[in-house]
Design a protein around this motif. Structure first.
Motif, short mmCIF file in Angstrom:
data_model
loop_
_atom_site.label_atom_id
_atom_site.label_comp_id
_atom_site.label_asym_id
_atom_site.label_seq_id
_atom_site.Cartn_x
_atom_site.Cartn_y
_atom_site.Cartn_z
N ALA A 73 6.25 -53.04 17.65
CA ALA A 73 6.47 -51.60 17.45
C ALA A 73 7.63 -51.12 18.32
O ALA A 73 8.48 -50.33 17.86
CB ALA A 73 5.20 -50.83 17.77
N ASP A 74 7.69 -51.58 19.56
CA ASP A 74 8.81 -51.22 20.43
C ASP A 74 10.13 -51.72 19.87
O ASP A 74 11.15 -51.02 19.92
CB ASP A 74 8.60 -51.78 21.85
CG ASP A 74 7.50 -51.07 22.62
OD1 ASP A 74 7.04 -49.99 22.17
OD2 ASP A 74 7.10 -51.61 23.68
N ALA A 75 10.13 -52.93 19.33
CA ALA A 75 11.36 -53.49 18.75
C ALA A 75 11.80 -52.68 17.51
O ALA A 75 13.00 -52.47 17.31
CB ALA A 75 11.16 -54.95 18.39
N ARG A 76 10.85 -52.22 16.73
CA ARG A 76 11.22 -51.35 15.59
C ARG A 76 11.88 -50.07 16.09
O ARG A 76 12.76 -49.52 15.44
CB ARG A 76 10.00 -51.03 14.73
CG ARG A 76 9.59 -52.16 13.82
CD ARG A 76 8.62 -51.71 12.72
NE ARG A 76 7.48 -50.97 13.22
CZ ARG A 76 6.32 -51.52 13.62
NH1 ARG A 76 6.16 -52.82 13.58
NH2 ARG A 76 5.33 -50.76 14.06
N THR A 98 0.94 -58.26 13.26
CA THR A 98 2.35 -58.20 13.65
C THR A 98 2.84 -56.76 13.68
O THR A 98 3.44 -56.31 14.66
CB THR A 98 3.20 -59.04 12.68
OG1 THR A 98 2.75 -60.40 12.73
CG2 THR A 98 4.68 -58.98 13.04
N ASP A 99 2.59 -56.03 12.61
CA ASP A 99 3.06 -54.64 12.53
C ASP A 99 2.48 -53.77 13.63
O ASP A 99 3.13 -52.85 14.12
CB ASP A 99 2.71 -54.04 11.16
CG ASP A 99 3.52 -54.65 10.03
OD1 ASP A 99 4.56 -55.28 10.31
OD2 ASP A 99 3.11 -54.49 8.86
N ASP A 100 1.23 -54.05 14.02
CA ASP A 100 0.54 -53.21 15.00
C ASP A 100 0.79 -53.64 16.45
O ASP A 100 0.43 -52.91 17.37
CB ASP A 100 -0.98 -53.23 14.74
CG ASP A 100 -1.35 -52.54 13.44
OD1 ASP A 100 -0.53 -51.77 12.90
OD2 ASP A 100 -2.48 -52.79 12.95
N HIS A 101 1.39 -54.81 16.66
CA HIS A 101 1.57 -55.30 18.02
C HIS A 101 2.55 -54.40 18.77
O HIS A 101 3.63 -54.05 18.26
CB HIS A 101 2.09 -56.74 18.00
CG HIS A 101 1.99 -57.40 19.33
ND1 HIS A 101 2.91 -57.19 20.33
CD2 HIS A 101 1.06 -58.26 19.83
CE1 HIS A 101 2.57 -57.90 21.39
NE2 HIS A 101 1.45 -58.56 21.11
N PRO A 102 2.21 -54.00 20.01
CA PRO A 102 3.07 -53.08 20.77
C PRO A 102 4.51 -53.58 20.94
O PRO A 102 5.45 -52.78 20.87
CB PRO A 102 2.36 -52.95 22.11
CG PRO A 102 0.94 -53.33 21.85
CD PRO A 102 0.96 -54.31 20.72
N SER A 103 4.70 -54.87 21.16
CA SER A 103 6.06 -55.39 21.35
C SER A 103 6.88 -55.27 20.07
O SER A 103 8.08 -54.99 20.12
CB SER A 103 6.02 -56.85 21.81
OG SER A 103 5.43 -56.94 23.08
#
Length: 196
Positions: free
Chosen positions: A60-63, A53-58
């Protein structure tokens, strides 16, 4: 992901659901030996799901939505809770059984295994069931309540976690889009983890 998603991803057995919930309460490698294999496997899977979850690009973009406010460090917690809301709100899309039936199962497991739970989860579980934390995620206000509750358990900077709620409200469409992009891929990845 937060409690609801972790439990749901482990719905294949009661031991797995217990392990999925223990993932946030059992730390280190040495403590894993205290649990039967099906529970232990799911504790480890919980950790792997969190990393995915933490590494998923979507995600990461949301963070990144929280960068301008200087709150990125706390965004993951808020997004985890919000993603549980997305799952609960669209429950019928992901599951044929009603949300209430699933949450009742989770609460029964926690009650039946109460003597085995780490102290922090043992204290939390009755409140979780009494107030139907998992089912309440279907209502948007539950996200705010949950985040405020989590903020009181932080040793410091709880106010910064609460400040994330305003950023989330302002960017809710983008957070929802991140969930829509991420969650189907998580389902595939979590399924593959079961087969390893």
């Amino acid at each position: 992901m937060n409690y609801l998603a972790h439990a749901w991803l482990a719905r294949h057995s009661d031991d797995a659901i217990l392990g999925a919930l223990l993932g946030d309460f059992v730390f280190g490698q040495s403590t894993l030996a205290d649990w039967p294999e099906p529970v232990r496997v799911e504790i480890v899977r919980h950790r792997r799901i969190d990393r995915y979850t933490d590494d998923h690009p979507s995600v990461a973009d949301a963070r990144g939505l929280f960068d301008a406010a200087g709150l990125r460090r706390y965004a993951g917690i808020v997004l985890d809770v919000y993603f549980d809301h997305c799952l609960a709100r669209g429950w019928g899309r992901w599951n044929d059984a009603p949300l209430g039936a699933f949450t009742a199962r989770v609460y029964r497991i926690l009650e039946a295994r109460d003597a085995e739970l780490p102290p922090r989860l043992a204290a939390l579980a009755p409140r979780m069931a009494a107030h139907d934390w998992l089912g309440s995620y279907a209502q948007r206000d539950s996200v705010d309540r949950a985040v405020r509750g989590i903020s009181t358990r932080l040793s410091r900077n709880g106010d910064k976690l609460v400040a994330c709620l305003g950023v989330l409200r302002a960017n809710e469409d983008a957070a929802q889009a991140a969930f829509e992009a991420f969650f189907p891929e998580l389902l595939q990845a979590a399924g593959a983890m079961l087969e390893e």
